[in-house]
Design an enzyme around this catalytic site. Structure first.
Site, PDB file in Angstrom:
ATOM      1  CD  GLU A   1      -3.065  -0.921   2.186  1.00  0.00           C
ATOM      2  OE1 GLU A   1      -4.079  -0.259   1.884  1.00  0.00           O
ATOM      3  OE2 GLU A   1      -2.896  -1.448   3.303  1.00  0.00           O
TER       4      GLU A   1
ATOM      5  CD  GLU B   1      -4.380  -5.953   3.929  1.00  0.00           C
ATOM      6  OE1 GLU B   1      -3.560  -5.040   4.070  1.00  0.00           O
ATOM      7  OE2 GLU B   1      -4.524  -6.591   2.859  1.00  0.00           O
TER       8      GLU B   1
END
Length: 265
Positions: free
Chosen positions: A117, A137
């Site tokens: 990210e 995630e």
């Protein structure tokens, strides 16, 4: 206590080298969270002409230290604290994305969750051939929270972003380059040199014009093509007041292409 992230200028003060060094796996925990916020604040204040993000260790990051960062929130069903923490993560990613100078991320190995990210928040990603990427995630019932999903969708399209995030898979550098998720893939032993060379070249270039380019693209992301078109003239027009543009124009007329020296003014 040694910070898990350090900023160095080395022999080139125009280029800030941001190194993640939190062994053994560069996991994201509260200490890393605090350090990243401090580093971003430092970059915003010092305004180098460019920044290179890199990592030490066998992997760029093995992901998040769930026990430190998320498990207490889940055990307490603490929606308010979870929302607040995710808001901080989103803000950090956005602040990196909005830095007014070129940013390059070098990925040398496994680059999971927050590290990818962060890479996606940078302008350009250079990857070693053996590097791999994942937003995993979903394996713990979460979704990426630093802006990775939407930035990956901007690069690769919503379908691939959904596939990448929902499958929680790991994807190699070559495949990510084909998708547009990575900008350049180089041999493993050339990554550090290639990434530093690219970052130095960008830092030595017309950084005010680079900032304008980033602002125009941000306008595109904010409001689509019509918004970007409406703002482009005002953003680009301001460049005519810069010393960099005047000097480069004069250099081009007198000496030809590629000989201008830029100072960011």
């Amino acid at each position: 206590m040694t910070s898990p992230i350090r900023v160095e200028t080395g022999t080139d003060p125009a280029l800030a080298v941001v190194t993640i060094d939190h062994p053994p796996l560069n996991l994201y925990d509260r200490e890393m969270h605090t350090a990243l916020a401090e580093v971003v604040t430092q970059l915003e204040a010092e305004r180098p002409r460019g920044a290179l993000f890199r990592a030490e260790g066998k992997v760029v990051s093995g992901g998040v230290d769930v026990r430190d960062s998320f498990l207490p929130l889940a055990q307490n069903a603490d929606v308010e604290a979870g929302t607040r923490y995710f808001a901080e993560l989103v803000e950090l990613g956005e602040r990196v994305h909005r830095l007014p100078f070129p940013t390059v991320f070098a990925a040398h190995g496994l680059t999971l969750t927050w590290a990818f990210e962060l890479a996606l928040a940078c302008d350009l990603i250079v990857a070693a051939e053996s590097a791999s990427f994942g937003l995993i995630e979903a394996t713990v019932g979460l979704t990426p929270a630093m802006g990775g999903t939407q930035r990956l969708a901007e690069r690769c399209g919503q379908g691939r972003a959904k596939y990448f995030v929902m499958t929680a898979g790991r994807f190699g550098a070559a495949e990510m380059e084909r998708w547009g998720g990575v900008d350049r893939v180089v041999p493993d032993d050339e990554l550090d040199g290639s990434a530093r060379t690219l970052a130095r070249e960008l830092a030595a270039g017309p950084t005010v014009a680079h900032a304008a380019t980033k602002e125009i693209l941000a306008s595109l992301a904010d409001g689509g093509l019509d918004t970007a078109n409406a703002r482009t003239a005002g953003i680009a027009g301001k460049l005519f007041a810069t010393e960099d543009l005047r000097g480069a124009m004069e250099s081009f007329v007198e000496r030809g292409h590629g000989r201008a020296v830029f100072h960011g003014l």
